[in-house]
Design a protein around this motif. Structure first.
Motif, PDB file in Angstrom:
ATOM      1  N   ASP A 189       6.292 -13.269  -3.369  1.00  4.00           N
ATOM      2  CA  ASP A 189       5.280 -13.469  -4.398  1.00  4.00           C
ATOM      3  C   ASP A 189       4.701 -12.107  -4.802  1.00  4.00           C
ATOM      4  N   GLU A 190       5.141 -11.593  -5.943  1.00  4.49           N
ATOM      5  CA  GLU A 190       4.705 -10.316  -6.500  1.00  4.49           C
ATOM      6  C   GLU A 190       4.797  -9.176  -5.480  1.00  4.49           C
ATOM      7  N   PRO A 191       6.005  -8.872  -5.016  1.00 10.28           N
ATOM      8  CA  PRO A 191       6.142  -7.813  -4.007  1.00 10.28           C
ATOM      9  C   PRO A 191       5.725  -6.435  -4.509  1.00 10.28           C
ATOM     10  N   ALA A 192       5.762  -6.200  -5.829  1.00  9.08           N
ATOM     11  CA  ALA A 192       5.429  -4.874  -6.352  1.00  9.08           C
ATOM     12  C   ALA A 192       3.955  -4.706  -6.675  1.00  9.08           C
ATOM     13  N   ALA A 193       3.167  -5.773  -6.610  1.00  8.38           N
ATOM     14  CA  ALA A 193       1.751  -5.685  -6.983  1.00  8.38           C
ATOM     15  C   ALA A 193       1.003  -4.755  -6.034  1.00  8.38           C
ATOM     16  N   GLY A 194       0.317  -3.760  -6.585  1.00  9.27           N
ATOM     17  CA  GLY A 194      -0.461  -2.831  -5.786  1.00  9.27           C
ATOM     18  C   GLY A 194       0.358  -1.828  -5.010  1.00  9.27           C
ATOM     19  N   VAL A 195       1.639  -1.690  -5.355  1.00 13.30           N
ATOM     20  CA  VAL A 195       2.540  -0.803  -4.619  1.00 13.30           C
ATOM     21  C   VAL A 195       2.866   0.397  -5.500  1.00 13.30           C
ATOM     22  N   ASN A 196       2.775   1.612  -4.949  1.00  5.96           N
ATOM     23  CA  ASN A 196       3.129   2.788  -5.742  1.00  5.96           C
ATOM     24  C   ASN A 196       4.642   2.851  -5.952  1.00  5.96           C
ATOM     25  N   ARG A 197       5.053   3.698  -6.886  1.00  7.85           N
ATOM     26  CA  ARG A 197       6.455   3.725  -7.300  1.00  7.85           C
ATOM     27  C   ARG A 197       7.402   4.096  -6.155  1.00  7.85           C
ATOM     28  N   THR A 198       6.973   4.985  -5.283  1.00  9.22           N
ATOM     29  CA  THR A 198       7.837   5.391  -4.173  1.00  9.22           C
ATOM     30  C   THR A 198       8.096   4.226  -3.228  1.00  9.22           C
ATOM     31  N   LEU A 199       7.017   3.510  -2.857  1.00  6.72           N
ATOM     32  CA  LEU A 199       7.186   2.368  -1.960  1.00  6.72           C
ATOM     33  C   LEU A 199       7.903   1.220  -2.654  1.00  6.72           C
ATOM     34  N   MET A 200       7.682   1.052  -3.965  1.00  6.41           N
ATOM     35  CA  MET A 200       8.362  -0.009  -4.692  1.00  6.41           C
ATOM     36  C   MET A 200       9.874   0.237  -4.705  1.00  6.41           C
ATOM     37  N   LYS A 201      10.262   1.490  -4.871  1.00 10.79           N
ATOM     38  CA  LYS A 201      11.686   1.817  -4.836  1.00 10.79           C
ATOM     39  C   LYS A 201      12.276   1.494  -3.468  1.00 10.79           C
ATOM     40  N   LYS A 202      11.536   1.829  -2.405  1.00  8.36           N
ATOM     41  CA  LYS A 202      11.994   1.523  -1.055  1.00  8.36           C
ATOM     42  C   LYS A 202      12.119   0.023  -0.847  1.00  8.36           C
ATOM     43  N   LEU A 203      11.133  -0.726  -1.329  1.00 11.11           N
ATOM     44  CA  LEU A 203      11.157  -2.176  -1.205  1.00 11.11           C
ATOM     45  C   LEU A 203      12.358  -2.766  -1.931  1.00 11.11           C
ATOM     46  N   ALA A 204      12.616  -2.287  -3.149  1.00 16.16           N
ATOM     47  CA  ALA A 204      13.758  -2.784  -3.923  1.00 16.16           C
ATOM     48  C   ALA A 204      15.074  -2.473  -3.228  1.00 16.16           C
TER      49      ALA A 204
END
Length: 282
Positions: A189-204
């Motif tokens: 549920d909205e994994p990218a919400a409140g996440v900076n671009r560096t961490l979002m890239k890692k999550l993806a």
């Protein structure tokens, strides 16, 4: 990023998740209004739609947190509509929440160890009569938890209290906790919400790796269209509690029905027209 589904050539196998004509009302509000969709094994399926479309309610109905008024939820062809959350979890269906629900006064490592299913130490008599088994299993769970933390790049924070993590780190912790359950299907549920671009890239990158190498299927709610376009195929669009359309990301992005759902009367009425810029990329 275009994905070939794992069961594309598997004949008539049922979808890993199927929702049939699901309905749920809260007072006079129809949060789900005959919603039907399916998720094929081995995909990263995006679920998008304007605020109030019913996406999180759908997640809650699938995972047993809400009981639908009517309709069915099936996994691999088996009806799980009436199962409580802990039994849905045992079916290999795990979810994360838009606002992370970590145990803030426990360490990051303890948060993971708590999730591991079928722990012998949960039965008090094993602590008395089979202490060797309990200790051995606890060591195995600890080792596995550290492996998962290494994977999500949180191992250096294993002894930190979970409540002290940043918002992005808590999202990674949520993913790590689901992995401890050895899931087949993860609902994000909205994994990218409140996440900076560096961490979002890692999550993806983690999500794509888990799909490709571990065969885990993902269904994710997301408003960040850059992430959806890069990661998801197919994309399902919901509007007013119903399935609006499904297709490849580029087809969905340019479909007039999607533009109307985000920018038309329904969106303006529910959100006051003030958030259109956030979703207009769809």
């Amino acid at each position: 990023m275009q994905h070939e589904t794992a069961n594309q050539h598997a004949g008539a196998r049922p979808p890993v998740l199927e929702v049939r004509d699901l309905r749920k009302k809260f007072g006079g509000l129809r949060a789900l209004d005959g919603c039907s969709l399916s998720v094929e094994e081995g995909t990263i399926t995006g679920l998008i739609g304007p605020n109030g479309a019913g996406k999180t309610t759908l997640f809650n109905a699938i995972t047993g947190f809400f009981r639908p008024d009517s309709g069915r939820v099936l996994t691999d062809g088996h009806d799980i509509t009436s199962l409580p959350p802990h039994r849905v979890f045992r079916r290999g269906i795990c979810r994360t929440f838009q606002i992370p629900r970590e145990h803030g006064t426990m360490t990051v490592l303890e948060n993971l160890m708590l999730v591991a299913p079928d722990q012998a130490g949960e039965r008090f008599w094993n602590c008395w009569f089979r202490p060797g088994l309990v200790r051995r299993q606890e060591r195995e769970i600890r080792d596995r938890a550290m492996e998962v933390l290494e994977f999500v790049d949180l191992a250096r924070l294993s002894d930190e209290y979970a409540g002290r993590l940043s918002g992005g780190q808590k999202k990674l912790l949520e993913l790590a906790r689901t992995l401890m359950a050895r899931p087949r299907l993860v609902l994000l549920d909205e994994p990218a919400a409140g996440v900076n671009r560096t961490l979002m890239k890692k999550l993806a990158e983690n999500i794509e790796y888990l799909r490709r190498e571990r065969g885990i299927t993902f269904l994710l709610i997301e408003h960040d269209m850059d992430l959806v376009m890069h990661l998801c195929d197919p994309v399902i669009v919901m509007s007013e509690g119903r399935h609006l359309m499904q297709g490849h990301p580029e087809d969905v992005r340019s479909d007039p029905r999607v533009l109307e759902a985000y920018l038309g009367g329904q969106y303006g009425a529910r959100d006051g027209g003030g958030n259109g810029g956030r979703h207009g990329a769809a």
